[in-house]
Write a protein that holds these residues in place. Structure first.
Motif, PDB file in Angstrom:
ATOM      1  N   ASP A   8       0.839  -1.194   0.000  1.00 36.03           N
ATOM      2  CA  ASP A   8       0.000   0.000   0.000  1.00 36.03           C
ATOM      3  C   ASP A   8       0.872   1.240   0.000  1.00 36.03           C
ATOM      4  N   SER A   9       0.666   2.128  -0.943  1.00 45.21           N
ATOM      5  CA  SER A   9       1.448   3.361  -0.956  1.00 45.21           C
ATOM      6  C   SER A   9       0.887   4.369   0.059  1.00 45.21           C
ATOM      7  N   HIS A  10      -0.422   4.277   0.329  1.00 49.70           N
ATOM      8  CA  HIS A  10      -1.060   5.163   1.297  1.00 49.70           C
ATOM      9  C   HIS A  10      -2.027   4.344   2.150  1.00 49.70           C
ATOM     10  N   VAL A  11      -2.030   4.635   3.454  1.00 53.35           N
ATOM     11  CA  VAL A  11      -2.991   4.041   4.380  1.00 53.35           C
ATOM     12  C   VAL A  11      -3.542   5.176   5.241  1.00 53.35           C
ATOM     13  N   SER A  12      -4.850   5.178   5.400  1.00 53.05           N
ATOM     14  CA  SER A  12      -5.494   6.200   6.220  1.00 53.05           C
ATOM     15  C   SER A  12      -6.317   5.522   7.309  1.00 53.05           C
ATOM     16  N   SER A  84       0.495  11.465  16.101  1.00 55.56           N
ATOM     17  CA  SER A  84       1.937  11.594  15.880  1.00 55.56           C
ATOM     18  C   SER A  84       2.526  10.455  15.045  1.00 55.56           C
ATOM     19  N   ASP A  85       1.707   9.419  14.773  1.00 57.08           N
ATOM     20  CA  ASP A  85       2.194   8.308  13.937  1.00 57.08           C
ATOM     21  C   ASP A  85       2.158   8.638  12.450  1.00 57.08           C
ATOM     22  N   ALA A  86       1.522   9.733  12.096  1.00 52.37           N
ATOM     23  CA  ALA A  86       1.444  10.112  10.676  1.00 52.37           C
ATOM     24  C   ALA A  86       2.855  10.361  10.142  1.00 52.37           C
ATOM     25  N   ALA A  87       3.240   9.577   9.155  1.00 52.88           N
ATOM     26  CA  ALA A  87       4.606   9.622   8.625  1.00 52.88           C
ATOM     27  C   ALA A  87       4.683   8.632   7.476  1.00 52.88           C
ATOM     28  N   GLU A  88       5.876   8.474   6.920  1.00 54.68           N
ATOM     29  CA  GLU A  88       6.096   7.452   5.908  1.00 54.68           C
ATOM     30  C   GLU A  88       6.899   6.307   6.531  1.00 54.68           C
ATOM     31  N   TYR A  89       6.496   5.096   6.213  1.00 52.83           N
ATOM     32  CA  TYR A  89       7.103   3.909   6.801  1.00 52.83           C
ATOM     33  C   TYR A  89       7.732   3.056   5.721  1.00 52.83           C
ATOM     34  N   PHE A  90       8.953   2.608   5.999  1.00 49.64           N
ATOM     35  CA  PHE A  90       9.700   1.806   5.040  1.00 49.64           C
ATOM     36  C   PHE A  90      10.026   0.441   5.632  1.00 49.64           C
ATOM     37  N   CYS A  91       9.740  -0.597   4.875  1.00 51.50           N
ATOM     38  CA  CYS A  91      10.153  -1.946   5.198  1.00 51.50           C
ATOM     39  C   CYS A  91      11.491  -2.202   4.516  1.00 51.50           C
ATOM     40  N   VAL A  92      12.408  -2.842   5.217  1.00 45.53           N
ATOM     41  CA  VAL A  92      13.776  -2.976   4.723  1.00 45.53           C
ATOM     42  C   VAL A  92      14.250  -4.408   4.955  1.00 45.53           C
ATOM     43  N   VAL A  93      14.927  -4.964   3.955  1.00 45.59           N
ATOM     44  CA  VAL A  93      15.556  -6.270   4.110  1.00 45.59           C
ATOM     45  C   VAL A  93      17.045  -6.111   3.874  1.00 45.59           C
ATOM     46  N   SER A 105       9.174   0.772  -1.265  1.00 51.13           N
ATOM     47  CA  SER A 105       8.857   2.088  -1.816  1.00 51.13           C
ATOM     48  C   SER A 105       8.152   2.988  -0.809  1.00 51.13           C
ATOM     49  N   GLY A 106       7.814   2.431   0.349  1.00 49.82           N
ATOM     50  CA  GLY A 106       7.246   3.250   1.413  1.00 49.82           C
ATOM     51  C   GLY A 106       5.724   3.244   1.450  1.00 49.82           C
ATOM     52  N   THR A 107       5.189   3.415   2.654  1.00 45.92           N
ATOM     53  CA  THR A 107       3.750   3.571   2.869  1.00 45.92           C
ATOM     54  C   THR A 107       3.533   4.826   3.695  1.00 45.92           C
ATOM     55  N   LYS A 108       2.743   5.735   3.145  1.00 46.84           N
ATOM     56  CA  LYS A 108       2.427   6.963   3.882  1.00 46.84           C
ATOM     57  C   LYS A 108       1.196   6.717   4.729  1.00 46.84           C
ATOM     58  N   LEU A 109       1.362   6.894   6.025  1.00 49.33           N
ATOM     59  CA  LEU A 109       0.275   6.703   6.966  1.00 49.33           C
ATOM     60  C   LEU A 109      -0.334   8.047   7.328  1.00 49.33           C
TER      61      LEU A 109
END
Lengths: 113, 113
Positions: A8-12, A84-93, A105-109
Motif C-alpha cells: 500500500d502506498s497510502h494508508v489512512s 503523531s504516527d502520521a509519517a512514511e514507513y519503510f520496510c527494509v531487508v 517504496s514506502g507507505t504513507k500513513l
C-alpha cells in the motif's frame, strides 16, 4: 536477490483505531528485516528489527511486527493509532552480511482525528 | 556527535557543476553508508565503507559519482558534471559494525537546475 514490496502506498486510519502496514520480501538467505519511519524533513528512524530470534518483534512507540516465513511477510501493526504516527514507513531487508539494505517504496500513513 | 550529521541540508546547483556532500557519522562508528532517495521512492544503496575503504560501491550509478572516507570517519560524496536526474535526497548512515543498527542522518537535498 533481495527485494521488498510494500503493498500500500497510502494508508489512512482514524485516531485510536488499529494500524496495519503490509510488507512482503524476497530473499535468497535468511533475511534480517527492519521497519523505519520517516517524518517530514526528518531522517529515518528505526522502529524495530528482526534478526532470526523471536518472530514477533516489538519496537518503539507501540509498534510491532511478525515475521512469517511461510508467507514471506513482515507486516507492521499497532493497536491504536496516534496523530503523531502520521509519517512514511519503510520496510527494509538486508543481505546476510548487512552490507546493503533494500528498501521498499514506502507507505504513507495518514491519521485522521 | 550525538547523531549522523550531513551538510549541506539543501543544495541547489546548475547542471554540469560539481557538488560535494558531507557526512559526519556517529563517533566510533566504523561502517558508513550512502543512499539516494528520489521523490516517491525508497532509499537506494550507493556505497558502503568499512573503515577507510569502500567495501561495496556497486550502487554508484556511474563514474560521475565518487565517495571517499580518508580517515575512517567523515565521508564526502562527490558528483561531477551534475545532471537534472541527480536531484534527490542523499542519505548517510552509520553503524558501530556491520549487523548492528544503522542510524541515518537527515539527508542532503540536492536540486540540479
Amino acid at each position: 536477490a533481495q527485494s521488498v514490496t510494500q503493498l500500500d502506498s497510502h494508508v489512512s486510519v482514524s485516531e485510536g483505531t488499529p494500524v496495519l502496514l503490509r510488507c512482503n520480501y524476497s530473499s535468497s538467505y535468511s533475511p534480517s528485516l527492519f521497519w523505519y519511519v520517516q517524518h517530514p524533513n526528518k531522517g529515518l528512524q528505526l522502529l524495530l528489527k528482526y534478526t532470526s530470534a523471536a518472530t514477533l518483534v516489538k519496537g518503539i512507540n507501540g509498534f510491532e511486527a511478525e515475521f512469517k516465513k511461510s508467507e514471506t511477510s513482515f507486516h507492521l501493526t499497532k493497536p491504536s493509532a496516534h496523530m503523531s504516527d502520521a509519517a512514511e514507513y519503510f520496510c527494509v531487508v538486508s543481505e546476510h552480511n548487512f552490507n546493503k539494505f533494500y528498501f521498499g517504496s514506502g507507505t504513507k500513513l495518514n491519521v485522521k482525528p | 556527535g550525538a547523531g549522523v550529521s550531513q551538510t549541506p541540508s539543501n543544495k541547489v546547483t546548475e547542471k554540469g557543476k560539481y557538488v560535494e556532500l558531507r557526512c559526519d557519522p556517529i563517533s566510533g562508528h566504523t561502517a558508513l553508508y550512502w543512499y539516494r532517495q528520489s521523490l516517491g521512492q525508497g532509499p537506494e544503496f550507493l556505497i558502503y565503507f568499512q573503515g577507510t575503504g569502500a567495501a561495496d560501491d556497486s550502487g554508484l550509478p556511474n563514474d560521475r559519482f565518487f565517495a571517499v572516507r580518508p580517515e575512517g570517519s567523515v565521508s564526502t560524496l562527490k558528483i561531477q558534471r551534475t545532471e537534472r536526474g541527480d536531484s534527490a535526497m542523499y542519505l548517510c548512515a552509520s553503524s558501530s559494525k556491520p549487523g548492528n543498527t544503522i542510524y541515518f542522518g537527515e539527508g542532503s537535498w540536492l536540486t540540479v537546475v
